[in-house]
Design a protein around this motif. Structure first.
Motif, short mmCIF file in Angstrom:
data_model
loop_
_atom_site.label_atom_id
_atom_site.label_comp_id
_atom_site.label_asym_id
_atom_site.label_seq_id
_atom_site.Cartn_x
_atom_site.Cartn_y
_atom_site.Cartn_z
N THR A 1 -1.83 -39.06 -24.67
CA THR A 1 -3.02 -39.75 -24.36
C THR A 1 -2.88 -39.29 -22.53
O THR A 1 -3.65 -40.38 -22.34
CB THR A 1 -2.29 -41.31 -24.34
OG1 THR A 1 -0.82 -41.28 -23.43
CG2 THR A 1 -1.78 -41.96 -25.83
N GLY B 1 -6.19 -36.39 -25.09
CA GLY B 1 -5.81 -36.89 -26.40
C GLY B 1 -6.71 -38.37 -26.01
O GLY B 1 -6.66 -39.04 -27.32
N LEU B 2 -6.90 -38.88 -25.12
CA LEU B 2 -6.92 -40.75 -25.01
C LEU B 2 -8.29 -40.18 -25.47
O LEU B 2 -8.88 -41.30 -26.51
CB LEU B 2 -6.82 -41.22 -23.79
CG LEU B 2 -7.59 -42.85 -23.46
CD1 LEU B 2 -6.22 -43.27 -24.29
CD2 LEU B 2 -6.90 -43.21 -22.51
N GLY C 1 -9.01 -39.65 -29.46
CA GLY C 1 -8.35 -40.44 -30.16
C GLY C 1 -9.34 -41.86 -29.97
O GLY C 1 -9.73 -42.69 -31.03
N CYS D 1 -2.56 -42.90 -31.55
CA CYS D 1 -1.68 -42.28 -29.88
C CYS D 1 -0.77 -42.16 -30.16
O CYS D 1 -0.20 -43.84 -29.22
CB CYS D 1 -2.45 -42.70 -29.24
SG CYS D 1 -4.27 -42.69 -29.15
N ASP E 1 2.58 -40.81 -27.20
CA ASP E 1 3.08 -40.64 -25.73
C ASP E 1 4.38 -40.69 -25.64
O ASP E 1 4.90 -41.54 -26.44
CB ASP E 1 2.09 -40.71 -24.94
CG ASP E 1 1.86 -40.17 -23.75
OD1 ASP E 1 2.78 -39.84 -23.20
OD2 ASP E 1 0.56 -39.48 -23.65
N VAL F 1 1.84 -45.57 -22.22
CA VAL F 1 1.48 -47.22 -23.23
C VAL F 1 1.55 -47.95 -22.72
O VAL F 1 1.14 -48.73 -23.64
CB VAL F 1 3.23 -46.17 -23.91
CG1 VAL F 1 3.05 -47.61 -25.47
CG2 VAL F 1 3.07 -45.11 -24.98
N LEU G 1 -1.58 -49.13 -21.67
CA LEU G 1 -3.10 -48.57 -22.55
C LEU G 1 -2.62 -50.51 -23.58
O LEU G 1 -4.10 -50.65 -23.96
CB LEU G 1 -3.07 -47.67 -23.57
CG LEU G 1 -2.77 -46.17 -22.42
CD1 LEU G 1 -2.66 -45.16 -23.31
CD2 LEU G 1 -4.38 -45.97 -22.65
N VAL H 1 -11.71 -48.01 -25.66
CA VAL H 1 -10.14 -47.88 -25.74
C VAL H 1 -10.57 -49.42 -26.29
O VAL H 1 -9.94 -49.93 -27.43
CB VAL H 1 -9.38 -47.52 -24.60
CG1 VAL H 1 -8.09 -48.36 -24.79
CG2 VAL H 1 -10.01 -46.14 -24.50
N PHE I 1 -1.74 -47.27 -29.57
CA PHE I 1 -0.25 -46.55 -28.50
C PHE I 1 0.75 -46.37 -29.02
O PHE I 1 1.59 -48.15 -29.49
CB PHE I 1 -0.81 -47.49 -27.74
CG PHE I 1 -1.96 -46.92 -27.14
CD1 PHE I 1 -2.89 -45.29 -27.00
CD2 PHE I 1 -3.34 -47.66 -27.48
CE1 PHE I 1 -4.81 -45.71 -26.89
CE2 PHE I 1 -4.43 -47.56 -27.13
CZ PHE I 1 -4.86 -46.11 -26.26
#
Length: 458
Positions: free
Chosen positions: A8, A12-13, A16, A28, A30, A36, A39, A55, A66
């Motif tokens: 992430t 990646g973030l 996703g 996602c 991590d 995490v 997030l 997000v 996540f």
């Protein structure tokens, strides 16, 4: 579609969140529990315009989750994106330990067909290593290694405009093989990216190695254009030419274009420096010497000292007792990324010559404090000579000169009378050519741009 994103970080973030925005069910993964937690609690660990809203919206809808649960992540996605970091190793090559660890985790837990997508920027041949890592894990479990396909799908996201770049891409590059598994992967990837191709086809299908090569070639070309213009700008300073006029003159040629022709104080970030190095390293592995790219890297390293050289030429080698304002710390606007940022070089040089500095950046202050403390750890006391200002004008108070390193929009149209009143002397070193030399001269400001300085001084 059910999608897993491994990592992430920046790529990646964004990947996703944007795939969830299109209606996919995205998991996602991590290994960093603290990231995490951030997030899952509604925050994001990076600054990227528009990303926080995407997000939040998709997390609330349930389309984006996540977790640190590896087994659950592998079980979730028919398509597994590997989007972990590939930092440069000591020899300049890309460090693939995180990519291969992700691949092994997939092999340990997968049941049923998976498309494994290399989204991280990786050297040519990485897909073969990923395939071997997964196959090795499957073999240890006594399973058939024909139940997966490895695809290359490099990212082309610009920091500061990543959400827009992902949702409206100028191209999508996908490399797959011609095996039965590769054709199955082709079908799934075509379905995944179908929303981007409704108006016109944006996907370029090719073999895996060509896709891996394309990412490095693109970044190397852009880095080359920047270093080329920086060398010309340094010469323009000597001969009295205006590099901005030159830029317009050559950029009007459609074979050249205007993009990435801006002279400045060097490029930074997570991509260009490490990707140029990694491509050079790949070439050496095949007994090739990429002379142009070696020069691109050398020019950029030297260009990061250009503002320091101009300051020294104006104020002398010994800057003890001098105080300078620095506007802009991140390597580019609209990000808080300090990786390979030119400001780190300038601040370090000013401090080591005895000066003190007041710095300001709209979003990168926290990250700048962290990395500058690390940069200066070998010389105790220097970090204490940095004042982190509350505003651009606050940074100017009592400074001998203003230096501009990052071209934030907020710096483009200051009140120059206020700037002059705050400075001890009206001196500006502009590392991004934000201002017009004639305007500076008319305003009574001693101005030093990149490839424009002689014009401002008549």
């Amino acid at each position: 579609m059910k999608i897993t994103i491994i990592g992430t970080g920046y790529v990646g973030l964004v990947t996703g969140a944007c795939l969830a925005e299109l209606g996919n069910d995205v998991f996602c993964l991590d290994v960093d529990q603290s990231k995490v937690d951030i997030l899952n609690n509604g925050g994001i660990p990076i600054h990227e315009p528009g990303l926080e809203d995407v997000v939040a919206r998709n997390r609330a809808s349930g389309r984006l989750q996540f977790s640190t649960d590896v087994a659950a992540s592998v079980a979730h996605g028919d398509i597994q994106f590997i989007a972990v970091g590939t930092p440069p190793d000591e020899d300049g090559s890309a460090d693939l330990q995180y990519v291969l660890a992700a691949a092994r985790n997939i092999g340990r837990h997968m049941n049923g067909f998976k498309v494994v997508v290399d989204k991280s920027t990786v050297p040519v041949g990485t897909a073969d290593r990923v395939k071997a890592a997964i196959a090795g894990e499957l073999a240890s479990r006594g399973l058939d290694d024909g139940q997966f396909s490895v695809v290359s799908n490099p990212e082309f996201l610009k920091e500061g405009a990543a959400v827009e770049d992902f949702m409206r891409p100028d191209r999508i590059v996908i490399g797959h093989d011609q095996t039965a598994q590769g054709q199955r992967a082709y079908t799934l990837m075509k379905k995944l990216y179908a929303p981007f191709n409704r108006n016109h086809e944006r996907t370029f299908w090719m073999d895996v190695r060509s896709a891996e090569f394309t990412k490095y070639a693109a970044n190397a070309m852009l880095a080359t254009r920047i270093s080329f213009m920086n060398e010309l700008a340094n010469l323009a300073d000597k001969v009295g030419a205006d590099i901005e006029a030159v830029r317009h003159g050559i950029g009007s040629d459609p074979r050249i274009g205007h993009s990435f022709l801006y002279a400045g104080c060097g490029y930074g970030g997570s991509c260009f420096p490490k990707d140029v190095q990694a491509l050079e390293r790949t070439a050496r592995d095949y007994d090739q010497d990429l002379l142009i790219l070696r020069a691109v890297e050398q020019v950029n390293d030297r260009q990061k000292h250009v503002l320091g050289r101009k300051v020294v030429k104006r104020f002398g080698e010994d800057l003890a007792g001098r105080h300078f304002a620095v506007w802009g710390l991140a390597f580019k606007p609209n990000t808080d990324d300090m990786r390979e940022a030119s400001a780190r070089v300038l601040v370090g040089e000013l401090l080591r010559r005895g000066a003190s500095v007041a710095v300001y950046d709209p979003v990168a202050m926290k990250e700048a404090a962290r990395v500058l403390a690390l940069d200066l750890a070998d010389q105790p006391g220097l970090f204490e000579k940095i004042r982190f200002a509350a505003s651009p004008m606050d940074a100017l108070q009592g400074a001998d000169a203003l230096t501009i390193v990052t071209e934030w929009k907020a710096f483009r149209s200051p009140d120059f009378e206020t700037v002059k009143a705050a400075l001890k002397a009206p001196v500006i070193f502009d590392g991004r050519n934000l201002f017009e030399p004639q305007l500076m001269a008319d305003s009574g400001i001693e101005y030093y741009g990149i490839g424009r300085s002689l014009l401002a001084q008549g």
